[in-house]
Write a protein that holds these residues in place. Sequence first.
Motif, PDB file in Angstrom:
ATOM      1  N   UNK A  62       0.924  -0.990  -0.159  1.00 31.59           N
ATOM      2  CA  UNK A  62       0.089   0.007  -0.070  1.00 31.59           C
ATOM      3  C   UNK A  62       0.839   1.092  -0.080  1.00 31.59           C
ATOM      4  N   UNK A  63       0.232   2.562  -0.302  1.00 33.00           N
ATOM      5  CA  UNK A  63       1.186   3.594  -0.423  1.00 33.00           C
ATOM      6  C   UNK A  63       1.225   4.256   1.147  1.00 33.00           C
ATOM      7  N   UNK A  64       2.388   3.939   1.773  1.00 31.54           N
ATOM      8  CA  UNK A  64       2.561   4.140   2.899  1.00 31.54           C
ATOM      9  C   UNK A  64       3.615   5.639   3.097  1.00 31.54           C
ATOM     10  N   UNK A  65       3.451   6.370   4.164  1.00 31.74           N
ATOM     11  CA  UNK A  65       4.084   7.611   4.083  1.00 31.74           C
ATOM     12  C   UNK A  65       4.127   7.867   5.490  1.00 31.74           C
ATOM     13  N   UNK A  66       5.204   8.618   5.955  1.00 33.19           N
ATOM     14  CA  UNK A  66       5.151   9.253   7.388  1.00 33.19           C
ATOM     15  C   UNK A  66       4.095  10.199   7.317  1.00 33.19           C
ATOM     16  N   UNK A  67       3.358  10.374   8.597  1.00 34.08           N
ATOM     17  CA  UNK A  67       2.382  11.226   8.972  1.00 34.08           C
ATOM     18  C   UNK A  67       1.043  10.559   8.541  1.00 34.08           C
ATOM     19  N   UNK A  68       1.026   9.169   7.893  1.00 33.87           N
ATOM     20  CA  UNK A  68      -0.552   8.817   7.618  1.00 33.87           C
ATOM     21  C   UNK A  68      -1.411   8.469   8.819  1.00 33.87           C
ATOM     22  N   UNK A  69      -2.464   8.843   8.782  1.00 37.66           N
ATOM     23  CA  UNK A  69      -3.339   8.927   9.962  1.00 37.66           C
ATOM     24  C   UNK A  69      -4.659   8.036   9.811  1.00 37.66           C
ATOM     25  N   UNK A  70      -5.024   7.505  10.625  1.00 40.88           N
ATOM     26  CA  UNK A  70      -6.359   6.535  10.669  1.00 40.88           C
ATOM     27  C   UNK A  70      -6.758   6.396  12.261  1.00 40.88           C
ATOM     28  N   UNK A  71      -8.231   6.088  12.058  1.00 40.52           N
ATOM     29  CA  UNK A  71      -8.734   6.068  13.270  1.00 40.52           C
ATOM     30  C   UNK A  71      -9.049   4.579  13.469  1.00 40.52           C
ATOM     31  N   UNK A  72      -8.539   4.131  14.938  1.00 35.60           N
ATOM     32  CA  UNK A  72      -8.483   2.570  15.022  1.00 35.60           C
ATOM     33  C   UNK A  72      -9.304   2.060  16.275  1.00 35.60           C
ATOM     34  N   UNK A  73      -9.841   0.949  16.186  1.00 33.59           N
ATOM     35  CA  UNK A  73     -10.673   0.150  17.318  1.00 33.59           C
ATOM     36  C   UNK A  73      -9.929  -1.214  17.343  1.00 33.59           C
ATOM     37  N   UNK A  74      -9.540  -1.589  18.514  1.00 44.09           N
ATOM     38  CA  UNK A  74      -9.115  -3.059  18.907  1.00 44.09           C
ATOM     39  C   UNK A  74     -10.153  -3.634  19.928  1.00 44.09           C
ATOM     40  N   UNK A  75     -10.330  -4.780  19.419  1.00 42.86           N
ATOM     41  CA  UNK A  75     -11.366  -5.632  20.051  1.00 42.86           C
ATOM     42  C   UNK A  75     -10.635  -6.899  20.510  1.00 42.86           C
ATOM     43  N   UNK A  76     -11.244  -7.604  21.468  1.00 42.25           N
ATOM     44  CA  UNK A  76     -10.487  -9.038  21.937  1.00 42.25           C
ATOM     45  C   UNK A  76     -11.604  -9.819  22.335  1.00 42.25           C
ATOM     46  N   UNK A  77     -11.143 -11.113  22.100  1.00 39.94           N
ATOM     47  CA  UNK A  77     -11.961 -12.159  22.656  1.00 39.94           C
ATOM     48  C   UNK A  77     -11.171 -13.340  23.263  1.00 39.94           C
ATOM     49  N   UNK A  78     -10.810 -13.143  24.424  1.00 34.10           N
ATOM     50  CA  UNK A  78      -9.826 -14.175  24.773  1.00 34.10           C
ATOM     51  C   UNK A  78      -8.340 -13.915  24.166  1.00 34.10           C
ATOM     52  N   UNK A  79      -7.784 -14.805  23.573  1.00 36.36           N
ATOM     53  CA  UNK A  79      -6.546 -14.424  22.772  1.00 36.36           C
ATOM     54  C   UNK A  79      -6.823 -14.128  21.305  1.00 36.36           C
ATOM     55  N   UNK A  80      -8.079 -14.050  20.690  1.00 39.02           N
ATOM     56  CA  UNK A  80      -8.487 -13.843  19.653  1.00 39.02           C
ATOM     57  C   UNK A  80      -8.354 -12.167  19.613  1.00 39.02           C
ATOM     58  N   UNK A  81      -7.964 -11.743  18.178  1.00 42.89           N
ATOM     59  CA  UNK A  81      -8.155 -10.268  18.234  1.00 42.89           C
ATOM     60  C   UNK A  81      -8.924  -9.793  16.843  1.00 42.89           C
ATOM     61  N   UNK A  82      -9.417  -8.802  16.927  1.00 43.37           N
ATOM     62  CA  UNK A  82     -10.181  -8.163  15.804  1.00 43.37           C
ATOM     63  C   UNK A  82      -9.907  -6.581  15.870  1.00 43.37           C
ATOM     64  N   UNK A  83      -9.450  -6.045  14.634  1.00 45.62           N
ATOM     65  CA  UNK A  83      -9.181  -4.752  14.772  1.00 45.62           C
ATOM     66  C   UNK A  83      -9.778  -3.980  13.721  1.00 45.62           C
ATOM     67  N   UNK A  84      -9.930  -2.862  13.539  1.00 46.32           N
ATOM     68  CA  UNK A  84     -10.600  -1.662  12.559  1.00 46.32           C
ATOM     69  C   UNK A  84      -9.622  -0.722  12.491  1.00 46.32           C
TER      70      UNK A  84
END
Length: 492
Positions: free
Chosen positions: A377-399
């Motif tokens: 993907x086109x990566x660059x310094x200063x690239x921003x996003x809004x993230x959410x991290x979810x978990x169910x035990x050791x299983x992980x899900x993120x947006x």
Amino acid sequence: MATDSSQQRYYRAPCPGCGAPVEFRSAQSTHAVCPYCQSTVVRQGETLARTGKMAELFDDFSPLQLFAAGRIQDQPFTLVGRLQYSYEGGRWTEWIAALDGERTGILSEDNGAFVFSLPHQLQREAPDPAELRVGATTAFNGQSYTVASNEQVRLVSAQGELPRLPELGRPFAVVELRSDQGLVLSLDYDTRPPGAYLGRSVQLEDLQLTGLRDESAKEEKGRSFNCPNCGSPVTVNFAESKSITCRACNSIIDLTQGIGGELRHAEQHEPVQPLIPVGTTGQLQGAQWQVVGFQHRMGVAPGDDEHFGWNEYLLYNKKRGFSFLVDAEDGWSLVKPTTGAPTMAESGSRATYLGKVYQQQYAYNAETTYVAGEFYWQVERGQKSFNRDFASGTALLSMERSANELTWSSGSKIDSAAVAAAFKLDGKKDMFKRGDALPVSAAGKLGCGTIILIIVVIIILLIILSTCTSSSGGSRSSGGSYGGYSSGGGHK
């Protein structure tokens, strides 16, 4: 009309451009590209008409090639055509799969991730693409979908025989929608009504493919050029890479416009040294992975002023595609972009994917501060996003959400010692230990009195901290939404 060795009937006629034979193996194919002169031809009854000339294909590092054969849901198919598209963020490839002479599917390829799709009849007219905003939910044929991407694309090249052929170079919208059951619905607005294709993620091993590109015959040579900042040689190893860094001066080089013209670049000072060097190979979850990229990212919870950082290693395996090894304060994790889109509660407190419910752990704004290696993907310094991290035990899900795309990732936590061993860095295993290791490794060595004392101290510290801040930030989950702008192998 002719017959091949397997008694499959096919149509063959001379190319109107050069006279070489052009074959149609699928009854659904209306167009073809002559393999000798690149003429674009359309089938009109028993004759072929030349409509133009196709641009050359990009150098391709895919294991797929024309006439590779496999099985999907116990049905045989053969790859008979290929379409290469471009959009603002780069390129992707679609392979035309002839199933039984009467039907064709699409094996979509996006940097090693794959989705097999079939034409899908919509029960209602597809809305105008402007109405399908990224992140919005809608329903088709009784199934709820989330809009994952909405891009203007162009056909740049094609090969073989094709059931449809968008006008070369003309922009049109492609909208991808994903469900919490792992379905991918693609809407292609090059026709009216738009074409619809429904598919699921597939692994190349499960397709029982034969006739793949011969590794020993392939010239193992990447595209090379001189760094536009310092002049040092830079080699691109993946055909669809959108960004790469110069190992000599650490500049980030934008490859989205190709490497033949003026290359845009951004200098990076204050380099970050990855714990696992770029180029290292290791064995994780039964597969051999190579570290091809590294990025350091910073996060801050909305309304908070305390920042936290983490590292992401981009891993590549030829048949499994790309995954992300994430090094965060609370431990390591191995994840990859999901094919579908989980369903998230309106409050954001939980998300459901493939029947499992995940609870939100963190919500924060993220920013990329340093990168090294090669990226799809086109990566660059200063690239921003809004993230959410979810978990169910050791299983992980993120947006991870940006202006034009919504990306979900899933995976699981992984022991730090296993990471060190996988990359043959056992001698540095102490450097791999993270906050998640202490309760497990230390508890067995502590007496009851010591443990009680620690608990009391922790309670006192929590009381003190609660009077100083109401923030939930300060650390980051080992989940996360990794790699930014990947579609996980759909149409784009």
